[in-house]
Design a protein around this motif. Sequence first.
Motif, short mmCIF file in Angstrom:
data_model
loop_
_atom_site.label_atom_id
_atom_site.label_comp_id
_atom_site.label_asym_id
_atom_site.label_seq_id
_atom_site.Cartn_x
_atom_site.Cartn_y
_atom_site.Cartn_z
N GLY A 73 0.83 -1.20 0.00
CA GLY A 73 0.00 0.00 0.00
C GLY A 73 0.87 1.25 0.00
O GLY A 73 1.93 1.28 -0.64
N GLU A 74 0.46 2.26 0.74
CA GLU A 74 1.14 3.55 0.74
C GLU A 74 2.34 3.55 1.68
O GLU A 74 2.36 4.23 2.71
CB GLU A 74 0.16 4.66 1.10
CG GLU A 74 -0.82 5.00 -0.01
CD GLU A 74 -0.11 5.44 -1.28
OE1 GLU A 74 0.92 6.16 -1.18
OE2 GLU A 74 -0.56 5.09 -2.38
N GLY B 210 6.87 -4.78 0.43
CA GLY B 210 7.52 -6.07 0.21
C GLY B 210 7.23 -7.06 1.32
O GLY B 210 6.48 -6.77 2.26
N THR B 211 7.84 -8.22 1.22
CA THR B 211 7.75 -9.27 2.23
C THR B 211 9.08 -9.35 2.96
O THR B 211 10.14 -9.36 2.33
CB THR B 211 7.42 -10.63 1.58
OG1 THR B 211 6.14 -10.54 0.93
CG2 THR B 211 7.36 -11.73 2.62
N THR C 96 4.03 6.76 3.21
CA THR C 96 4.13 8.00 2.47
C THR C 96 3.12 9.00 3.05
O THR C 96 2.30 8.64 3.89
CB THR C 96 3.82 7.77 0.98
OG1 THR C 96 2.41 7.45 0.84
CG2 THR C 96 4.64 6.63 0.41
N VAL C 97 3.19 10.25 2.63
CA VAL C 97 2.23 11.24 3.12
C VAL C 97 0.82 10.94 2.65
O VAL C 97 -0.14 11.51 3.16
CB VAL C 97 2.62 12.67 2.67
CG1 VAL C 97 3.91 13.10 3.32
CG2 VAL C 97 2.72 12.76 1.16
N TRP C 98 0.71 10.04 1.67
CA TRP C 98 -0.62 9.69 1.16
C TRP C 98 -1.30 8.60 1.99
O TRP C 98 -2.48 8.33 1.79
CB TRP C 98 -0.51 9.18 -0.29
CG TRP C 98 0.21 10.10 -1.22
CD1 TRP C 98 1.46 9.93 -1.73
CD2 TRP C 98 -0.26 11.33 -1.77
NE1 TRP C 98 1.79 10.96 -2.55
CE2 TRP C 98 0.75 11.84 -2.59
CE3 TRP C 98 -1.45 12.04 -1.63
CZ2 TRP C 98 0.62 13.04 -3.29
CZ3 TRP C 98 -1.59 13.24 -2.32
CH2 TRP C 98 -0.57 13.72 -3.13
N GLY C 99 -0.58 7.96 2.90
CA GLY C 99 -1.14 6.86 3.66
C GLY C 99 -2.03 7.33 4.80
O GLY C 99 -1.72 8.30 5.49
N VAL D 252 -1.60 -0.41 3.95
CA VAL D 252 -1.79 1.00 4.27
C VAL D 252 -2.70 1.62 3.22
O VAL D 252 -2.35 1.70 2.04
CB VAL D 252 -0.45 1.75 4.32
CG1 VAL D 252 -0.67 3.23 4.64
CG2 VAL D 252 0.47 1.12 5.38
N THR D 253 -3.87 2.07 3.65
CA THR D 253 -4.88 2.61 2.75
C THR D 253 -4.49 4.01 2.26
O THR D 253 -4.04 4.84 3.06
CB THR D 253 -6.24 2.70 3.46
OG1 THR D 253 -6.53 1.45 4.07
CG2 THR D 253 -7.35 3.07 2.50
#
Length: 266
Positions: free
Chosen positions: A151-152, A157-158, A179-182, A226-227
């Motif tokens: 997500g954001e 990764g794993t 990120t700031v978008w999360g 992370v949405t």
Amino acid sequence: MKVFKLLCMIVLTALTGACTSYKKVPYLQNSETVDLSQLPKSLYDAKIMPKDLLTITVNTTDPQAAVPFNLTIQTPYGLNGNNYTTTQPALQQYLVDNEGNIDFPVLGKLHIGDMTKSEVEGMIREKLQPYLKEVPVVTVRMVNYKISVLGEVSRPGTFTISNEKVNLMEALALAGDMTVWGRRDNVKLIREDSEGERKIVELNLNDAEIIYSPYFYLQQNDVVYVTPNKQKAKNSDIGNQTTFWFSGTSILISIATLLTTILMNN
């Protein structure tokens, strides 16, 4: 004067929006209200689940006595003509079946599902006593303890966790943080339990009371998603965050310059 008031309103709106957005960014915002004395005193210890891959070693002062309990395998290294050459023997790994069992040398089938490593070590140590003259040292390690973060985040990764213990914050750190978008207030945790039942849990990392959550520590094979926030959804066609902010700033400056020019001419 009307134009000047309009300019002030535009600037005030921009500043208010920036403050509102900032409040959504920091983690654990109300940390001063959290009562740490309410946290469990015992340390977290992962439980063994189906499909876990384990190594189990048995050691005594008499190495020969422990040999039957430390199975090894020859690992292929390369081809030499028609023959395989091998590296040094590696320890046999034990795959936990769907019922939570493993087949251990001499002792046979052992049920270890939903037990911690220390509990398994104690059980095997006790069962080995009739076969050894002294109390052995038993060490259990999980080979495939891993979690996934997507997500954001900066580096989705794993990740394989060597110490078999990781919390939400540490998982995000492994992925380079959000990120700031999360959305910090809507992080989704996808988990499958030992019975095969899957669940999706929404977690709010803005709230410091997340440390009380039973989901604060991750289990093996957990997935953290992370949405993205609404701004990212609306501007999904913009690939570079810096370009977006510079464009927005340029527009505000242009509007301010235009209104200033109009005001001065009037």
